[in-house]
Design a protein around this motif. Structure first.
Motif, PDB file in Angstrom:
ATOM      1  N   VAL A 153      39.931  34.704 -10.599  1.00 49.40           N
ATOM      2  CA  VAL A 153      40.968  35.636 -10.144  1.00 49.40           C
ATOM      3  C   VAL A 153      40.275  36.933  -9.787  1.00 49.40           C
ATOM      4  N   ARG A 154      40.506  37.418  -8.575  1.00 51.60           N
ATOM      5  CA  ARG A 154      39.841  38.642  -8.142  1.00 51.60           C
ATOM      6  C   ARG A 154      40.500  39.855  -8.779  1.00 51.60           C
ATOM      7  N   THR A 155      41.626  40.209  -8.282  1.00 51.43           N
ATOM      8  CA  THR A 155      42.349  41.327  -8.865  1.00 51.43           C
ATOM      9  C   THR A 155      43.806  41.160  -8.507  1.00 51.43           C
ATOM     10  N   GLN A 180      47.252  26.710  -7.371  1.00 53.00           N
ATOM     11  CA  GLN A 180      47.904  26.963  -6.086  1.00 53.00           C
ATOM     12  C   GLN A 180      46.898  27.572  -5.090  1.00 53.00           C
ATOM     13  N   TRP A 181      46.126  28.545  -5.573  1.00 53.10           N
ATOM     14  CA  TRP A 181      45.071  29.136  -4.726  1.00 53.10           C
ATOM     15  C   TRP A 181      44.063  28.067  -4.326  1.00 53.10           C
ATOM     16  N   HIS A 182      43.683  27.241  -5.303  1.00 49.10           N
ATOM     17  CA  HIS A 182      42.660  26.214  -5.072  1.00 49.10           C
ATOM     18  C   HIS A 182      43.122  25.221  -4.004  1.00 49.10           C
ATOM     19  N   ILE A 184      45.190  25.768  -1.462  1.00 50.94           N
ATOM     20  CA  ILE A 184      45.084  26.373  -0.113  1.00 50.94           C
ATOM     21  C   ILE A 184      43.613  26.475   0.289  1.00 50.94           C
ATOM     22  N   ARG A 185      42.815  26.906  -0.636  1.00 53.66           N
ATOM     23  CA  ARG A 185      41.397  27.117  -0.352  1.00 53.66           C
ATOM     24  C   ARG A 185      40.713  25.808   0.059  1.00 53.66           C
ATOM     25  N   SER A 186      41.086  24.703  -0.631  1.00 55.08           N
ATOM     26  CA  SER A 186      40.414  23.445  -0.302  1.00 55.08           C
ATOM     27  C   SER A 186      40.846  22.926   1.073  1.00 55.08           C
ATOM     28  N   GLY A 417      32.629  46.703  -3.483  1.00 52.45           N
ATOM     29  CA  GLY A 417      32.828  46.262  -4.868  1.00 52.45           C
ATOM     30  C   GLY A 417      33.765  45.084  -4.893  1.00 52.45           C
ATOM     31  N   ASN A 418      33.638  44.270  -5.923  1.00 57.05           N
ATOM     32  CA  ASN A 418      34.498  43.098  -6.030  1.00 57.05           C
ATOM     33  C   ASN A 418      35.111  43.073  -7.430  1.00 57.05           C
ATOM     34  N   GLU A 419      36.020  42.185  -7.683  1.00 55.22           N
ATOM     35  CA  GLU A 419      36.652  42.151  -9.013  1.00 55.22           C
ATOM     36  C   GLU A 419      36.726  40.748  -9.556  1.00 55.22           C
ATOM     37  N   ARG A 420      36.773  40.668 -10.847  1.00 52.41           N
ATOM     38  CA  ARG A 420      37.079  39.415 -11.530  1.00 52.41           C
ATOM     39  C   ARG A 420      37.881  39.718 -12.784  1.00 52.41           C
ATOM     40  N   LYS A 421      38.872  38.856 -13.028  1.00 53.20           N
ATOM     41  CA  LYS A 421      39.600  38.953 -14.292  1.00 53.20           C
ATOM     42  C   LYS A 421      39.080  37.845 -15.175  1.00 53.20           C
ATOM     43  N   ILE A 496      24.955  40.587  -3.096  1.00 57.30           N
ATOM     44  CA  ILE A 496      25.866  39.447  -2.840  1.00 57.30           C
ATOM     45  C   ILE A 496      27.076  39.937  -2.031  1.00 57.30           C
ATOM     46  N   PRO A 497      26.815  40.316  -0.762  1.00 57.05           N
ATOM     47  CA  PRO A 497      27.887  40.928   0.036  1.00 57.05           C
ATOM     48  C   PRO A 497      29.078  40.011   0.273  1.00 57.05           C
ATOM     49  N   PHE A 498      28.869  38.702   0.253  1.00 52.83           N
ATOM     50  CA  PHE A 498      29.986  37.783   0.482  1.00 52.83           C
ATOM     51  C   PHE A 498      30.571  37.274  -0.831  1.00 52.83           C
ATOM     52  N   VAL A 502      33.072  29.753  -6.203  1.00 48.82           N
ATOM     53  CA  VAL A 502      34.138  29.073  -5.454  1.00 48.82           C
ATOM     54  C   VAL A 502      35.096  30.027  -4.758  1.00 48.82           C
ATOM     55  N   ARG A 503      35.151  31.289  -5.212  1.00 49.25           N
ATOM     56  CA  ARG A 503      36.084  32.223  -4.566  1.00 49.25           C
ATOM     57  C   ARG A 503      35.351  33.147  -3.587  1.00 49.25           C
ATOM     58  N   ALA A 504      34.090  32.848  -3.297  1.00 49.46           N
ATOM     59  CA  ALA A 504      33.349  33.707  -2.361  1.00 49.46           C
ATOM     60  C   ALA A 504      34.020  33.668  -0.984  1.00 49.46           C
ATOM     61  N   CYS A 505      33.559  34.542  -0.105  1.00 51.79           N
ATOM     62  CA  CYS A 505      34.194  34.711   1.212  1.00 51.79           C
ATOM     63  C   CYS A 505      34.319  33.378   1.960  1.00 51.79           C
ATOM     64  N   VAL A 506      35.522  33.084   2.407  1.00 53.37           N
ATOM     65  CA  VAL A 506      35.748  31.833   3.130  1.00 53.37           C
ATOM     66  C   VAL A 506      35.213  31.931   4.570  1.00 53.37           C
TER      67      VAL A 506
HETATM   68  C1  HEM Z   1      30.313  40.608   7.210  1.00 57.83           C
HETATM   69  C2  HEM Z   1      31.326  39.814   7.055  1.00 57.83           C
HETATM   70  C3  HEM Z   1      32.094  39.600   5.771  1.00 57.83           C
HETATM   71  C4  HEM Z   1      31.871  40.067   4.509  1.00 57.83           C
HETATM   72  C5  HEM Z   1      30.722  40.952   4.035  1.00 57.83           C
HETATM   73  C6  HEM Z   1      32.913  39.541   3.660  1.00 57.83           C
HETATM   74  C7  HEM Z   1      33.008  39.777   2.298  1.00 57.83           C
HETATM   75  C8  HEM Z   1      33.948  39.191   1.482  1.00 57.83           C
HETATM   76  C9  HEM Z   1      33.986  39.335   0.056  1.00 57.83           C
HETATM   77  C10 HEM Z   1      33.003  40.141  -0.792  1.00 57.83           C
HETATM   78  C11 HEM Z   1      35.049  38.623  -0.405  1.00 57.83           C
HETATM   79  C12 HEM Z   1      35.472  38.480  -1.863  1.00 57.83           C
HETATM   80  C13 HEM Z   1      34.742  37.259  -2.424  1.00 57.83           C
HETATM   81  C14 HEM Z   1      34.888  37.073  -3.918  1.00 57.83           C
HETATM   82  O1  HEM Z   1      35.916  37.442  -4.497  1.00 57.83           O
HETATM   83  O2  HEM Z   1      33.942  36.567  -4.555  1.00 57.83           O
HETATM   84  C15 HEM Z   1      35.701  38.032   0.735  1.00 57.83           C
HETATM   85  C16 HEM Z   1      36.824  37.233   0.657  1.00 57.83           C
HETATM   86  C17 HEM Z   1      37.473  36.750   1.765  1.00 57.83           C
HETATM   87  N1  HEM Z   1      37.058  36.827   3.072  1.00 57.83           N
HETATM   88 FE1  HEM Z   1      35.380  37.737   3.735  1.00 57.83          FE
HETATM   89  N2  HEM Z   1      33.770  38.799   4.428  1.00 57.83           N
HETATM   90  C18 HEM Z   1      33.302  38.790   5.711  1.00 57.83           C
HETATM   91  C19 HEM Z   1      33.862  38.133   6.785  1.00 57.83           C
HETATM   92  C20 HEM Z   1      35.011  37.400   6.748  1.00 57.83           C
HETATM   93  C21 HEM Z   1      35.575  36.672   7.866  1.00 57.83           C
HETATM   94  C22 HEM Z   1      34.955  36.575   9.274  1.00 57.83           C
HETATM   95  C23 HEM Z   1      36.737  36.099   7.432  1.00 57.83           C
HETATM   96  C24 HEM Z   1      37.712  35.232   8.194  1.00 57.83           C
HETATM   97  C25 HEM Z   1      37.339  34.240   8.939  1.00 57.83           C
HETATM   98  C26 HEM Z   1      36.893  36.447   6.029  1.00 57.83           C
HETATM   99  C27 HEM Z   1      37.954  36.074   5.238  1.00 57.83           C
HETATM  100  C28 HEM Z   1      38.004  36.228   3.873  1.00 57.83           C
HETATM  101  C29 HEM Z   1      39.081  35.710   3.033  1.00 57.83           C
HETATM  102  C30 HEM Z   1      40.323  34.983   3.526  1.00 57.83           C
HETATM  103  C31 HEM Z   1      38.740  36.020   1.714  1.00 57.83           C
HETATM  104  C32 HEM Z   1      39.544  35.676   0.459  1.00 57.83           C
HETATM  105  C33 HEM Z   1      38.954  34.373  -0.131  1.00 57.83           C
HETATM  106  C34 HEM Z   1      39.647  33.896  -1.401  1.00 57.83           C
HETATM  107  O3  HEM Z   1      40.222  34.703  -2.122  1.00 57.83           O
HETATM  108  O4  HEM Z   1      39.606  32.680  -1.663  1.00 57.83           O
HETATM  109  N3  HEM Z   1      35.831  37.231   5.657  1.00 57.83           N
HETATM  110  N4  HEM Z   1      35.022  38.387   1.872  1.00 57.83           N
END
Ligand code: HEM
Length: 554
Positions: A153-155, A180-182, A184-186, A417-421, A496-498, A502-506
């Motif tokens: 859970v992020r925040t 429910q999140w899982h 959609i994510r999958s 910054g990012n969050e986790r509960k 770790i910008p992304f 499993v909850r990293a940036c999609v």
């Molecule tokens: C430089 C580009 C990007 C960076 C640095 C970035 C970074 C991040 C980070 C740090 C998170 C939170 C991950 C976590 O909680 O561990 C995130 C989540 C997310 N990002 Fe990105 N992002 C980028 C591009 C994108 C793009 C292009 C999309 C859409 C296609 C996108 C859609 C999302 C979505 C929907 C989430 C929520 C995922 C979830 O909660 O399951 N992001 N992103």
């Protein structure tokens, strides 16, 4: 410089076994994977009970500490030294660093780098309605992630949730939690994160990059000195929007044309408003909603975003364009229509600011560093000579291009910054053997009755740590190159910008592909730049327009 991970203080297994027993003191069942009592010796049972008792006591101490009952805490701890060590967690920064820092700029610095200097790598602070434990060292960040559980859970985004409840919409990735999140994510993952699937978007991304180059060229020729492109970030913002929408809808919206479609402008303005107002409405008390205009504007911004994404989705759904992401979402039958709409809105929202700002910073840094720019140019020309466009498979032969993006995201993690509960019943963090912190699953908060302990992972502070990155404030893509004299091993969680896990940036793979293609093709021109300062508006963005000079290469 080599990083040696510090040893962990507590045997994890032991902690989790007893933690389960704390959670269910009577009758741990077989499903808890705790051995049935008849199969354990009396000695083991005694040990187990002692461990449970010890952990329960620690949990109580932690919750007492976190609920600020110092007298009881001291009595329970009985040791001044230990108390002092734990007390460091409650040395707090001023209550509303956000508002204060707005006037001085650079919130992310005040919030993480400065606080880390003052309080060390772990401290507690209040962020709007949230009582947050901040962690700012790669080791602590990795420990939080390791214990994040199956459904991280992020925040809480109570204001996003409230809006969606109000309009009867689905929650979507950012707001949903648990299975429910899982679910959609999958559904979203396969065509967003699998390399082979994402490579299929290469032709459409190249078309959009082609439009960006034309736009830059026309702006350059139109400028007074025939070299300067004013406010490049604004152009890249349109590029980001065009890029992600052409992947989702497989149709071109024309954001990089001279005449931008009205709806596109409306979406861009709404995204901007929503992100800017998001912080404000979260921080203001509920009674202000009828007095101040912010909540109404926030709701309006969301209405516009959802309506526009929904309208595009509906129009395009009728056309049945083969292969587009939306067709996949609609045809897979695993999401409701409401979930498809909200997912499309969130992907559009996630895909605009992020890639565009990273590209702006990358071009800005390259413009200031002729050596890096030349090295990148040489690499691109050696893999794709002349006017050849890079293919997905060419990217593996462009390590410097990847290093430039990595270094840019290290210096300017667009989500600073990012969050986790926490989801485990007893959660611990250990900093280099010296400090050991326990956190209860829930703690009191004056605004909400009870809350899970919330961690803020300070990416920005970790990736600007001199202990991890020599000359952290300098742009040095070489540090990411294997075998380069300037390269060295970093802690895997130091940048770790992304996000990770499993909850990293999609959108990570899509974002990378867009940035690699755009940077490699734009870099075939030479540039120079004035200075600018970073700023944050939920995301880390430049505070002033970046004006770059583009000089055609000989
Ligand atoms: C430089 C580009 C990007 C960076 C640095 C970035 C970074 C991040 C980070 C740090 C998170 C939170 C991950 C976590 O909680 O561990 C995130 C989540 C997310 N990002 Fe990105 N992002 C980028 C591009 C994108 C793009 C292009 C999309 C859409 C296609 C996108 C859609 C999302 C979505 C929907 C989430 C929520 C995922 C979830 O909660 O399951 N992001 N992103």
């Amino acid at each position: 410089m080599r990083h040696t991970p510090p040893p962990l203080f507590l045997p994890e297994r032991c902690l989790f076994l007893s933690a389960r027993c704390v959670e269910k003191p009577v009758g741990c069942t077989a499903s808890d994977r705790v051995s049935p009592v008849s199969h354990v010796s009396v000695k083991q049972r005694t040990l187990q009970s002692l461990m449970s008792l010890w952990n329960a006591t620690l949990a109580r101490i932690s919750s007492t500490l976190l609920s600020r009952d110092w007298t009881l805490a001291r009595r329970m701890l009985g040791s001044g030294a230990r108390c002092a060590r734990l007390r460091s967690l409650t040395r707090r920064p001023p209550r509303f660093p956000l508002f204060r820092s707005r006037f001085f700029g650079s919130l992310h610095r005040v919030h993480s780098v400065e606080h880390k200097k003052l309080y060390g790598p772990i401290w507690r602070s209040r962020f709007g309605p949230f009582d947050v434990v901040n962690v700012a060292s790669p080791e602590l960040i990795s420990q939080v992630i390791r214990q994040e559980g199956r459904y991280p859970v992020r925040t809480e985004l109570p204001h996003w949730k409230e809006y969606r409840d109000m309009r009867g919409q689905a929650y979507g990735l950012h707001v949903d939690t648990g299975p429910q999140w899982h679910r959609i994510r999958s559904v979203l993952n396969p065509k967003m994160l699998k390399l082979a699937e994402v490579s299929a978007y290469a032709p459409v991304i190249h078309q959009v990059v082609g439009d960006l180059l034309q736009r830059i060229e026309s702006l350059r020729l139109r400028s007074q000195d025939h070299t300067t492109v004013p406010d490049l970030t604004a152009e890249l913002y349109k590029f980001g929007f065009e890029g992600i929408s052409s992947i989702l809808f497989e149709t071109r919206l024309g954001c990089l044309q001279e005449e931008i479609p009205k709806d596109t402008l409306k979406f861009i303005a709404a995204a901007n408003n929503m992100l800017t107002l998001s912080e404000t409405v979260l921080f203001l008390p509920l009674w202000t909603r009828n007095v101040l205009p912010f909540w109404k504007r926030f709701v309006q911004a969301w209405d516009d975003l959802v309506a526009l994404a929904q309208m595009d989705a509906q129009v395009l759904a009728g056309k049945q364009v083969e292969g587009m992401y939306l067709t996949y979402l609609l045809s897979c039958d695993k999401l409701t229509l409401e979930e498809v709409y909200i997912s499309i809105t969130e992907l559009l929202l996630g895909g605009v600011d992020t890639t565009s700002n990273t590209l702006s910073w990358a071009l800005y840094q390259l413009a200031r560093d002729a050596a890096s720019q030349d090295r990148l140019y040489r690499e691109i020309m050696s893999v794709c000579p002349g006017r050849q466009q890079p293919r997905s498979e060419d990217l593996s032969r462009m390590p410097y291009l990847k290093a430039v993006i990595k270094e840019t995201l290290r210096m300017y993690p667009v989500v600073p910054g990012n969050e986790r509960k926490i989801s485990t019943s007893l959660f611990y963090l250990c900093q280099y053997l010296r400090n050991l912190y326990f956190f209860p699953q829930r703690m009191r908060c004056p605004f909400h009755e009870i809350l899970s302990t919330q961690f803020h992972l300070c990416h920005y502070a970790a990736s600007h740590d001199e202990g991890e990155f020599v000359d952290a404030e300098c742009f040095r893509p070489e540090r990411w190159l294997r075998g380069d004299p300037e390269s060295y091993q970093h802690h895997p969680y130091s940048s770790i910008p992304f996000g990770v896990g499993v909850r990293a940036c999609v959108g990570k793979r899509v974002a990378e592909l867009e940035m690699y293609f755009a940077l490699s093709r734009v870099s075939k021109r030479k540039d120079g730049a004035p200075t600018t300062e970073p700023k944050t508006r939920t995301l880390l963005i430049p505070s002033k327009p970046i004006n770059l000079r583009f000089l055609p290469r000989a």
